[in-house]
Design an enzyme around this catalytic site. Sequence first.
Site, PDB file in Angstrom:
ATOM      1  N   ASP A 191     -45.704 -79.167   0.153  1.00 45.89           N
ATOM      2  CA  ASP A 191     -46.778 -78.329   0.687  1.00 45.89           C
ATOM      3  C   ASP A 191     -46.512 -77.968   2.147  1.00 45.89           C
ATOM      4  OD1 ASP A 191     -48.090 -78.591  -1.713  1.00 45.89           O
ATOM      5  OD2 ASP A 191     -49.335 -80.271  -1.029  1.00 45.89           O
TER       6      ASP A 191
HETATM    7  N1  URA Z   1     -47.645 -83.921  -3.774  1.00 49.60           N
HETATM    8  C1  URA Z   1     -48.473 -83.190  -2.995  1.00 49.60           C
HETATM    9  O1  URA Z   1     -49.686 -83.238  -3.153  1.00 49.60           O
HETATM   10  N2  URA Z   1     -47.941 -82.426  -2.037  1.00 49.60           N
HETATM   11  C2  URA Z   1     -46.606 -82.336  -1.820  1.00 49.60           C
HETATM   12  O2  URA Z   1     -46.184 -81.623  -0.922  1.00 49.60           O
HETATM   13  C3  URA Z   1     -45.754 -83.112  -2.624  1.00 49.60           C
HETATM   14  C4  URA Z   1     -46.302 -83.889  -3.599  1.00 49.60           C
END
Ligand code: URA
Length: 239
Positions: free
Chosen positions: A102
């Site tokens: 993310d």
């Molecule tokens: N899980 C998440 O919620 N975000 C990420 O970036 C990676 C795994």
Amino acid sequence: MERVQKVISNSGFSSRRKAEDLIKEGRVSINGKIAILGDKVSANDIIMVDNEIITRNNGNYKYFLLNKPRGVVTTTKDDKGRKTVVDLIDSDIKVYPVGRLDYDTTGTLLLTNDGDLCNKLIHPKNNIEKIYLAKIKGFLSIEQRNKLEKGVYIDNYKTSPCKVRQKSYDKKTNTSLVLVTIHEGRNHQVKKMFESVGILVDKLTRLSFAGLNVKNLKSGEYRELSKKEVNVLYSLVKR
Ligand code: URA
């Protein structure tokens, strides 16, 4: 001559199935003409997805390990003009991120133009290990931990059994650090898993991906993988 979806997938741009979808959606062109499923291309044909030219790797593979900072998107181009992980890599050979982190997630991210390895590393059948460190509000109860470990429902899908360990609790800020080891890679998986047991993730970092970590890299720094490390990655996936 090769099928156009194979060339797109080998470049690392997407999986073969996603490339087929892109063709069906009319987003792929060959020498300026919209491609249809089944089209074949030669080495001289110019393939584009949307406005992006697909670069063939011709056996010249690059593998980078990046310590992804916050505030960078895990794509090659962003509609909103935000910085992407690819912008951080100084390489004349175009590479693509292996899976996603993310915008606000930090840590271990692999980038490569080896589409075959990339597709295998993200395929669920290969069970690639990912270790995350989550800073959460409050702390985990035994019940919440058990639920997460057994599998919870996110988006009508039950997550596979995983390992969850509370590392520490800070009384002052009422926050905890929790280690989560999973073998899947669904969108926002860790945050959604916590959300399903009523917990908010404040910060998330990926400590390790397929056994690789970024302990020796500062935020935003990257390095190339050694031959040995690439061989280890290949040994983890089914041919
Ligand atoms: N899980 C998440 O919620 N975000 C990420 O970036 C990676 C795994």
